[in-house]
Design an enzyme around this catalytic site. Structure first.
Site, mmCIF file in Angstrom:
data_model
loop_
_atom_site.group_PDB
_atom_site.id
_atom_site.type_symbol
_atom_site.label_atom_id
_atom_site.label_comp_id
_atom_site.label_asym_id
_atom_site.label_seq_id
_atom_site.Cartn_x
_atom_site.Cartn_y
_atom_site.Cartn_z
ATOM 1 C CG LEU A 120 -1.833 1.119 1.496
ATOM 2 C CD1 LEU A 120 -3.004 1.018 0.518
ATOM 3 C CD2 LEU A 120 -2.385 1.093 2.930
ATOM 4 C CB SER A 132 -4.735 -10.184 12.324
ATOM 5 O OG SER A 132 -4.759 -11.578 12.629
ATOM 6 C CE1 TYR A 202 -4.605 -13.078 15.959
ATOM 7 C CE2 TYR A 202 -4.333 -13.950 18.173
ATOM 8 C CZ TYR A 202 -4.663 -12.910 17.331
ATOM 9 O OH TYR A 202 -5.048 -11.700 17.849
HETATM 10 O O1 UGA Z 1 -10.892 -11.984 23.271
HETATM 11 C C1 UGA Z 1 -9.748 -11.695 22.970
HETATM 12 O O2 UGA Z 1 -9.407 -10.551 22.940
HETATM 13 C C2 UGA Z 1 -8.758 -12.780 22.613
HETATM 14 O O3 UGA Z 1 -9.532 -13.877 22.200
HETATM 15 C C3 UGA Z 1 -8.887 -15.020 21.781
HETATM 16 O O4 UGA Z 1 -8.351 -15.764 22.829
HETATM 17 P P1 UGA Z 1 -9.229 -16.700 23.787
HETATM 18 O O5 UGA Z 1 -8.873 -16.300 25.160
HETATM 19 O O6 UGA Z 1 -9.092 -18.136 23.467
HETATM 20 O O7 UGA Z 1 -10.739 -16.210 23.518
HETATM 21 P P2 UGA Z 1 -12.153 -16.930 23.508
HETATM 22 O O8 UGA Z 1 -12.385 -17.669 22.257
HETATM 23 O O9 UGA Z 1 -13.113 -15.879 23.871
HETATM 24 O O10 UGA Z 1 -12.075 -18.038 24.658
HETATM 25 C C4 UGA Z 1 -11.927 -17.736 26.013
HETATM 26 C C5 UGA Z 1 -12.186 -18.996 26.803
HETATM 27 O O11 UGA Z 1 -13.572 -19.310 26.745
HETATM 28 C C6 UGA Z 1 -13.743 -20.626 26.246
HETATM 29 N N1 UGA Z 1 -14.990 -20.635 25.448
HETATM 30 C C7 UGA Z 1 -15.090 -19.931 24.297
HETATM 31 C C8 UGA Z 1 -16.268 -19.903 23.607
HETATM 32 C C9 UGA Z 1 -17.356 -20.630 24.071
HETATM 33 O O12 UGA Z 1 -18.466 -20.649 23.478
HETATM 34 N N2 UGA Z 1 -17.212 -21.328 25.213
HETATM 35 C C10 UGA Z 1 -16.059 -21.355 25.921
HETATM 36 O O13 UGA Z 1 -15.991 -22.012 26.972
HETATM 37 C C11 UGA Z 1 -12.501 -20.957 25.467
HETATM 38 O O14 UGA Z 1 -12.285 -22.333 25.414
HETATM 39 C C12 UGA Z 1 -11.452 -20.222 26.282
HETATM 40 O O15 UGA Z 1 -11.045 -20.997 27.343
HETATM 41 C C13 UGA Z 1 -7.873 -14.605 20.723
HETATM 42 O O16 UGA Z 1 -7.045 -15.629 20.401
HETATM 43 C C14 UGA Z 1 -7.048 -13.434 21.066
HETATM 44 O O17 UGA Z 1 -6.364 -12.973 19.955
HETATM 45 C C15 UGA Z 1 -7.841 -12.310 21.527
HETATM 46 O O18 UGA Z 1 -6.970 -11.294 21.971
#
Ligand code: UGA
Length: 391
Positions: A120, A132, A202
């Site tokens: 760009l 991203s 990621y």
């Molecule tokens: O929310 C964010 O800002 C971050 O989210 C994600 O990381 P993660 O912590 O895995 O986010 P979620 O998918 O929201 O999961 C959080 C926790 O909840 C759990 N989860 C998620 C979704 C669901 O329906 N049920 C559930 O129990 C996941 O297994 C995990 O333990 C991204 O990878 C990060 O880049 C980002 O910064």
């Protein structure tokens, strides 16, 4: 001869009268049209949120990659309202035009449909590089594209920063710490990442993006800032985002089971999006070039979190336990002493207040999408094998 001249000037006088009469009729006829145009102009200038006036010296030309996404659009709002010139670049994979449509047409705003994987060329003073996919289901959907965005995309933006002498802030992530063996996580910790697991596209993508920032800083003198962003939530998260906050709120609002992955004993600490945006702007304008954690240190288990959302929504939904997601970090909580000390920043929005605002946002989204429109179901993460059980 005199008679001819007299005849012509008589004709001219008549013509003049006719023309004047016509002009008067036209003037009267277009008056309502002029009023309509004036009303339209007024409504156009009033439709934007209030924008501060900044002098030429203080006004910056700012590029936000991923500026139509969840965090990017809130950052766009802040920088526009602060009076800067903002160019949003987005490929609309997870971003949406709707998130920034209230700025379209404003003289300080520009929206470019562009993928940062392609170079760009524009003139800017600062670059917030947010582009991203960020939710696990989104970034795992096309791991190669996630890798390209975080590697080639970051190289392109660093190249641009070098060419035009701009400062670049990288939106990095708590995921660079992987499934951490140190708790809470401070910026000195090197992390514990599975380089070939489903999250690697990621996690490793962001880790190498950080490496690139410091290579450009050392070798080319590019000014860089690196924000390690911890779990963030708020309005404009996509209904189909798949992260825990949007999943639980949508499930609770629709009376569906709240899907807890694993036992729910894994922890997270959630910050409201306005706190993050304030932190990003403070960091960009600081002189700290080393990485800085931005997050809310209030830690909860996911099961506690499911119960809290159920009670805030006043929902009868059940809690359903699904198999745990592969390589899911078990404990995560930011150590934010550095941000507090060096930026004077800390989160100020209490969890429940942020959640109530987000619940309100999603209820309106559901209303908006009612009437036979397709409402996407929350996406699931990649699971380990096992059977679901209900609670
Ligand atoms: O929310 C964010 O800002 C971050 O989210 C994600 O990381 P993660 O912590 O895995 O986010 P979620 O998918 O929201 O999961 C959080 C926790 O909840 C759990 N989860 C998620 C979704 C669901 O329906 N049920 C559930 O129990 C996941 O297994 C995990 O333990 C991204 O990878 C990060 O880049 C980002 O910064």
């Amino acid at each position: 001869m005199m008679r001819v001249i007299w005849l012509i000037s008589g004709l001219n006088r008549r013509m003049m009268k006719i023309l004047l009469a016509l002009a008067l009729i036209a003037y009267i006829a277009v008056a309502p049209l002029r009023e309509k145009i004036r009303d339209l102009e007024q409504s156009l200038s009033q439709k934007y949120p209030p924008v501060k006036f900044l002098s030429e010296k203080d006004r910056k030309r700012i590029l936000i990659t991923g500026g139509a996404g969840f965090v990017g659009s809130h950052l766009t709002d802040k920088l526009m309202m602060d009076g800067h010139e903002v160019t949003v670049v987005d490929n609309f994979f997870t971003g949406r035009k709707r998130n920034v449509e209230h700025w379209i047409g404003h003289e300080n705003f520009e929206l470019i449909n562009h993928d940062v994987v392609e170079p760009l060329y524009i003139e800017v003073d600062q670059i917030y590089h947010l582009a991203s996919p960020a939710s696990p289901p989104n970034y795992m959907y096309n791991p190669i594209k996630t890798l390209k965005t975080n590697t080639i995309g970051t190289l392109n933006m660093l190249g641009l920063a070098k060419r035009v002498g701009a400062r670049l802030l990288l939106a990095s992530t708590s995921e660079v710490y992987g499934d951490p063996e140190e708790h809470p996580q401070n910026e000195e910790y090197w992390g514990h990442v599975n380089p070939i697991g489903p999250r690697a596209c990621y996690d490793e993508g962001k880790r190498v993006a950080e490496t690139m920032c410091y290579a450009y800083m050392k070798q080319e003198g590019v000014e860089v800032r690196v924000a390690r962003i911890f779990n963030t939530f708020g309005s404009r998260m996509h209904m189909n985002d798949g992260r825990v906050v949007s999943n639980f709120i949508l499930q609770a609002l629709q009376g569906e089971p709240l899907t807890v992955y694993g036992t729910g004993s894994q922890t997270r600490a959630f910050q409201y999006v306005s706190d993050l945006v304030n932190g990003l702007v403070l960091l960009m304008n600081s002189n700290i070039s080393s990485p800085v954690n931005l997050g809310n240190p209030e830690e909860h288990t996911i099961l506690e979190f499911a119960r809290l959302i159920k009670s805030l929504v006043v929902s009868r939904s059940q809690i359903q336990f699904l198999p745990e997601a592969q390589d899911d970090p078990q404990r995560r909580r930011p150590d934010i002493r550095k941000a507090k000390m060096m930026l004077g920043w800390e989160p100020v929005v209490p969890l429940e207040e942020g959640l109530n605002k987000t619940i309100h946002y999603f209820s309106r989204e559901l209303e908006h999408q009612a009437n036979n429109q397709y409402i996407p179901k929350p996406k699931a993460a990649r699971m380990k094998k096992g059977r679901p059980r209900h609670n």
